[in-house]
Design an enzyme around this catalytic site. Structure first.
Site, PDB file in Angstrom:
ATOM      1  N   SER A  43       0.930  -1.228  -0.058  1.00  0.00           N
ATOM      2  CA  SER A  43       0.031  -0.109  -0.182  1.00  0.00           C
ATOM      3  C   SER A  43       0.990   1.268   0.012  1.00  0.00           C
ATOM      4  CB  SER A  43      -0.927   0.095   1.222  1.00  0.00           C
ATOM      5  OG  SER A  43      -0.128  -0.141   2.523  1.00  0.00           O
ATOM      6  N   TYR A  44       1.836   1.041   0.607  1.00  0.00           N
ATOM      7  CA  TYR A  44       2.924   2.372   0.754  1.00  0.00           C
ATOM      8  C   TYR A  44       3.590   2.394  -0.505  1.00  0.00           C
ATOM      9  CZ  TYR A  44       6.661   5.203   3.104  1.00  0.00           C
ATOM     10  OH  TYR A  44       7.640   6.071   3.277  1.00  0.00           O
TER      11      TYR A  44
END
Ligand SMILES: NC(=O)c1ccc[n+]([C@@H]2O[C@H](COP(=O)([O-])OP(=O)(O)OC[C@H]3O[C@@H](n4cnc5c(N)ncnc54)[C@H](O)[C@@H]3O)[C@@H](O)[C@H]2O)c1
Length: 249
Positions: free
Chosen positions: A151-152
């Protein structure tokens, strides 16, 4: 006083790298709008900034879109202009690729990508007038695709993508858009170091300069350079401030 009279918005500047940038810029004369959700730390950083210049504090959640537009409008109304936008805040949680949920994607994009996009869009008219500077944040997690960072990494690479587009579109307006990909010793990293010293030592061993960056001296001063006239001919670039960990080609 390389930034004397300049007006800067710095997100996530209550602590960590954002605080380091706020202090580096305040010492060179910029007015700093500190934007963060952490009121206690925000007040502490404001007091530090006020030793050098006039700061202001916005305790707001930047994942709420209206807050972003309000902050830009308030800063511009108060100071009559905006010269520097630093999109530094970003929250995320690690998980393996298969365990990455919609909630984790929403957290990372909601605190990192979308606020960066909306701050840039909201600030554009003022940055055009001031021939201003945008400094966004990338990460080795995105550049290298580090495990547990789906996600990052995705949000960080999306930020790099829109930064390049904006650099191309806004170059004719004299607006510079660059990114910093840092490694720094922040309170969060300090906590991790204390809980996992072996992993920490192994990480240091992979950094050619064998240490983590200092938020103000190492990262803040590069941000200062990118916010100053000294970097007027640099745009669309990701500047690696990571002790030599990643060499972009
Ligand atoms: N520290 C590192 O080594 C490292 C490495 C690679 C990239 N980065 C990037 O550098 C930037 C700064 O990193 P850091 O380690 O100082 O981060 P941090 O997590 O220590 O600090 C982030 C700040 O943002 C604030 N914040 C979080 N969510 C917010 C929200 N919704 N609204 C307003 N404020 C919010 C937090 O309260 C905190 O003060 C981030 O973009 C991060 O991804 C850091």
């Amino acid at each position: 006083m390389r930034l004397k009279g300049k007006v800067a918005i710095i997100t996530g500047s209550a602590s960590g790298i954002g605080r380091g940038i706020a202090l580096a810029m305040a010492k060179e004369g910029a007015h700093i709008a500190i934007v963060d959700v952490n009121e206690q730390k925000g007040k502490e950083t404001l007091a530090e900034v006020n030793q050098y210049t006039e700061g202001s504090l916005f305790i707001r959640d930047i994942s709420v879109q209206e807050n972003v537009y309000e902050i830009v409008a308030e800063v511009t109304k108060t100071f009559g202009k905006l010269d520097i936008l630093v999109n530094n805040a970003h929250a995320s949680r690690q998980a393996s690729f298969v365990d990455t949920t919609q909630d984790l994607l929403d957290l990372s994009f909601g605190t990192g990508f979308y606020p960066t996009f909306h701050f840039m869009q909201a600030a554009y008219p003022e940055l055009k007038k001031s021939r201003g500077k945008v400094i966004n944040f990338a990460s080795g997690a995105g550049l290298e695709g580090q495990v547990t960072q789906t996600s990052y990494a995705a949000a960080k690479e999306a930020i790099r993508a829109i930064s390049r587009v904006a650099a191309n579109e806004w170059g004719p307006d004299g607006i510079n858009v660059n990114l910093i990909s840092p490694i720094a010793l922040t309170p969060g990293v300090e906590q991790w170091r204390d809980s996992a010293p072996d992993l920490y030592d192994a990480m240091i061993g992979r950094i050619p300069l064998r240490r983590l960056g200092d938020p103000e001296q190492d990262i803040g001063h590069v941000a200062l350079f990118l916010a100053s006239d000294d970097s007027n001919y640099i745009t669309g670039q990701t500047i690696m401030v990571d002790g030599g960990s990643i060499k972009l080609r």
